[in-house]
Design an enzyme around this catalytic site. Structure first.
Site, mmCIF file in Angstrom:
data_model
loop_
_atom_site.group_PDB
_atom_site.id
_atom_site.type_symbol
_atom_site.label_atom_id
_atom_site.label_comp_id
_atom_site.label_asym_id
_atom_site.label_seq_id
_atom_site.Cartn_x
_atom_site.Cartn_y
_atom_site.Cartn_z
ATOM 1 N N GLU A 83 -0.548 4.791 -0.564
ATOM 2 C CA GLU A 83 -1.400 5.969 -0.813
ATOM 3 C C GLU A 83 -0.577 7.241 -0.705
ATOM 4 O O GLU A 83 0.232 7.393 0.210
ATOM 5 C CB GLU A 83 -2.544 6.006 0.201
ATOM 6 C CG GLU A 83 -3.710 5.123 -0.195
ATOM 7 C CD GLU A 83 -4.880 5.258 0.779
ATOM 8 O OE1 GLU A 83 -4.711 5.857 1.842
ATOM 9 O OE2 GLU A 83 -5.960 4.735 0.455
ATOM 10 N N ASP A 117 -6.585 13.639 -25.404
ATOM 11 C CA ASP A 117 -6.603 12.242 -24.952
ATOM 12 C C ASP A 117 -5.974 11.412 -26.060
ATOM 13 O O ASP A 117 -6.600 11.151 -27.083
ATOM 14 C CB ASP A 117 -8.048 11.806 -24.681
ATOM 15 C CG ASP A 117 -8.141 10.331 -24.275
ATOM 16 O OD1 ASP A 117 -7.117 9.616 -24.355
ATOM 17 O OD2 ASP A 117 -9.246 9.901 -23.888
ATOM 18 N N ARG A 131 -0.994 -2.274 -18.297
ATOM 19 C CA ARG A 131 -2.333 -1.714 -18.454
ATOM 20 C C ARG A 131 -2.582 -0.581 -17.481
ATOM 21 O O ARG A 131 -2.478 -0.775 -16.267
ATOM 22 C CB ARG A 131 -3.364 -2.824 -18.229
ATOM 23 C CG ARG A 131 -4.819 -2.419 -18.333
ATOM 24 C CD ARG A 131 -5.693 -3.647 -18.447
ATOM 25 N NE ARG A 131 -5.390 -4.340 -19.693
ATOM 26 C CZ ARG A 131 -5.987 -4.085 -20.858
ATOM 27 N NH1 ARG A 131 -6.945 -3.203 -20.929
ATOM 28 N NH2 ARG A 131 -5.639 -4.732 -21.935
ATOM 29 N N THR A 139 -3.625 6.069 -22.271
ATOM 30 C CA THR A 139 -3.425 4.725 -21.740
ATOM 31 C C THR A 139 -1.960 4.375 -21.964
ATOM 32 O O THR A 139 -1.251 5.049 -22.709
ATOM 33 C CB THR A 139 -4.266 3.680 -22.491
ATOM 34 O OG1 THR A 139 -3.843 3.674 -23.860
ATOM 35 C CG2 THR A 139 -5.751 3.985 -22.410
ATOM 36 N N TYR A 194 0.852 -1.197 0.000
ATOM 37 C CA TYR A 194 0.000 0.000 0.000
ATOM 38 C C TYR A 194 0.876 1.231 0.000
ATOM 39 O O TYR A 194 1.832 1.318 0.778
ATOM 40 C CB TYR A 194 -0.903 0.027 1.239
ATOM 41 C CG TYR A 194 -2.368 -0.006 0.853
ATOM 42 C CD1 TYR A 194 -2.921 1.061 0.142
ATOM 43 C CD2 TYR A 194 -3.181 -1.093 1.151
ATOM 44 C CE1 TYR A 194 -4.252 1.032 -0.257
ATOM 45 C CE2 TYR A 194 -4.511 -1.129 0.759
ATOM 46 C CZ TYR A 194 -5.039 -0.057 0.050
ATOM 47 O OH TYR A 194 -6.343 -0.090 -0.344
ATOM 48 N N LYS A 253 -1.946 0.454 -25.189
ATOM 49 C CA LYS A 253 -2.362 0.325 -26.592
ATOM 50 C C LYS A 253 -1.116 0.426 -27.470
ATOM 51 O O LYS A 253 -0.315 -0.494 -27.459
ATOM 52 C CB LYS A 253 -3.438 1.366 -26.902
ATOM 53 C CG LYS A 253 -4.720 1.133 -26.078
ATOM 54 C CD LYS A 253 -5.812 2.138 -26.340
ATOM 55 C CE LYS A 253 -7.007 1.874 -25.431
ATOM 56 N NZ LYS A 253 -8.052 2.919 -25.558
HETATM 57 C C1 LIG Z 1 -9.045 3.262 -24.731
HETATM 58 C C2 LIG Z 1 -9.381 4.698 -24.530
HETATM 59 C C3 LIG Z 1 -9.642 5.215 -23.250
HETATM 60 C C4 LIG Z 1 -9.885 4.367 -22.049
HETATM 61 O O1 LIG Z 1 -8.945 3.531 -21.624
HETATM 62 P P1 LIG Z 1 -9.334 2.382 -20.555
HETATM 63 O O2 LIG Z 1 -7.998 2.021 -20.022
HETATM 64 O O3 LIG Z 1 -10.025 1.313 -21.301
HETATM 65 O O4 LIG Z 1 -10.202 3.005 -19.512
HETATM 66 C C5 LIG Z 1 -9.831 6.582 -23.125
HETATM 67 N N1 LIG Z 1 -9.772 7.394 -24.190
HETATM 68 C C6 LIG Z 1 -9.554 6.927 -25.432
HETATM 69 C C7 LIG Z 1 -9.510 7.889 -26.575
HETATM 70 C C8 LIG Z 1 -9.361 5.563 -25.644
HETATM 71 O O5 LIG Z 1 -9.191 5.103 -26.890
#
Ligand SMILES: *Cc1c(COP(=O)(O)O)cnc(C)c1O
Length: 411
Positions: A48, A192, A228, A219, A46, A222
């Protein structure tokens, strides 16, 4: 494992990942180092708070790991302040909203059918429930972003925050145009980059910080090919403080120290020159595949791609819905996802198209020629609309996979 029930399922999943061609654009294969870190005893800890300011003892090693992760990410992105604790991309966005907005404030993001993400204001997500969400679409003509139209909407809506970023948009995003729009209407700008982060850190896509966006979320699993989770970056010290407290204690509890270790390794791997070669291959493979579809007279959204993914209109190309296409291809050991297309008249559970991404199979070692062959196989199966032909084609797919996964062992 003592728990045989779960162990057997994991072994089944190992087999599935080895024997299926993986074309889901948001997935990838992590290195053994990332696997080891995320499966390590760091999960027991932990921690925090943040390095130097924790609410628990015994955090010496957790601090070292998080500091390394932060330093590497700053270097990777050329950003001043970063937060590596968000448990996912969605959690990263939720924390940014909480840091910048009051409940009910207006936000403007890309619609789901145009390629946006659920967490950008969709009504069923907390982003759509807690804030007043408006959307912009891609152009009806060429399915690309129309920045003049976005400006008109932004002027009308007067949002406090504009979100630039997508989950299924095959073209480059012009963050400088978004910045002009945000400045004109006095809105914060969030980029994003969950899908295109790998392309950004290797210089194959404009870096949103080069044009002065306020905040970047992403993220790490990807195109970055890592553990992850989510990350948040900014160059503004005041915003960074608000963001840190919006992550913890605002929207999360203890950080996942094992995942932060995995992220630290991810950032190091992405700083290697080899990663740039990888991303350039991903892009080349994606456009080689898309071109094959176009060459055979099939309908590809925006008529091509600039990045790691593209969209095929299966209804116009083959007379099949996205759902039918996805199911048919599964018989040939090809996994991809049905995807809504811009202005799609089918529901998200049916759809008129499929999304194809090349990030995972490029990691697995498929070459440009393999991808072109794969496009041919997919076209033949969908043209036939026959489960028998799909099942026959499985042999060819397995042959393509035969000599792969030498470097990135799945175990
Ligand atoms: C995949 C994605 C997310 C979310 O990611 P998670 O880890 O699945 O919550 C947010 N924004 C965009 C543009 C994405 O493609």
């Amino acid at each position: 494992m003592n728990d045989k029930e779960i162990e057997l399922i994991i072994l089944d999943e190992v087999k599935r990942q080895k024997e299926f061609v993986q074309l889901i654009a948001s997935e990838n294969f992590v290195s053994n180092d990332v696997l080891k870190a995320t499966g390590s005893i760091l999960t027991n800890k932990y921690a925090e708070g943040y390095p130097g300011k924790r609410y628990y003892g015994g955090v010496e090693n957790a601090d070292r790991i998080e500091n390394i992760a932060r330093d590497r990410l700053k270097k990777l992105f050329n950003a001043k302040y970063v937060n590596v604790q968000p448990h996912s991309g969605t959690q990263a966005n939720i924390a940014v909203f909480q840091a910048l907005l009051e409940p009910g404030d207006k936000i403007l993001g890309m619609s789901l059918t145009s390629g946006g993400h659920l967490s950008h204001g969709f009504k069923a997500s907390s982003s759509g429930k807690n804030y007043t969400a408006f959307t912009y679409e891609v152009s009806k003509e060429n399915n690309e972003l129309d920045y003049d139209e976005i400006l008109q909407i932004a002027k009308k809506v007067k949002p406090k925050l504009i979100i630039a970023g997508a989950s299924s948009y095959p073209r480059k995003i012009d963050f400088s145009k978004f910045k002009e729009i945000a400045d004109k209407v006095g809105a914060y700008l969030l980029a994003d980059v969950a899908h295109i982060i790998g392309l950004i850190v290797t210089g194959n896509h404009q870096n949103p910080f080069d044009v002065g966006v306020d905040v970047v979320t992403s993220t790490t699993h990807k195109t970055l090919r890592g553990a992850r989770g989510g990350i948040i970056l900014t160059n503004d010290e005041e915003l960074s403080k608000k963001i840190d407290s919006a992550v913890f204690p605002g929207t999360q509890g203890g950080p996942l120290v094992h995942v932060i270790a995995g992220k630290a390794i991810t950032f190091k791997e992405a700083l290697e020159p080899e990663f740039k070669t990888y991303i350039e291959n991903v892009i080349e493979n994606s456009s080689a595949m898309a071109n094959k579809f176009i060459e055979k007279g099939k309908v590809v959204s925006t008529n091509g791609t600039d990045n790691h993914l593209f969209l095929v209109n299966t209804k116009k190309s083959f007379g099949l819905t996205g759902k039918q296409s996805e199911e048919l291809l599964w018989n040939a050991n090809i996994v991809l996802n049905k995807n809504v297309l811009p202005f799609d008249e089918e529901s998200p559970s049916i759809t008129s198209g499929i999304r194809i991404g090349t990030a995972a199979m490029t990691t697995a070692g498929l070459t440009k020629n393999d991808f072109i062959k794969l496009a041919d196989i997919i076209i033949e199966i969908l043209d036939s609309n026959s489960k028998e032909i799909a099942t026959k084609k499985k042999l060819e797919v397995l042959k393509l996979l035969g000599r792969k996964y030498e470097k990135f062992n799945i175990n």
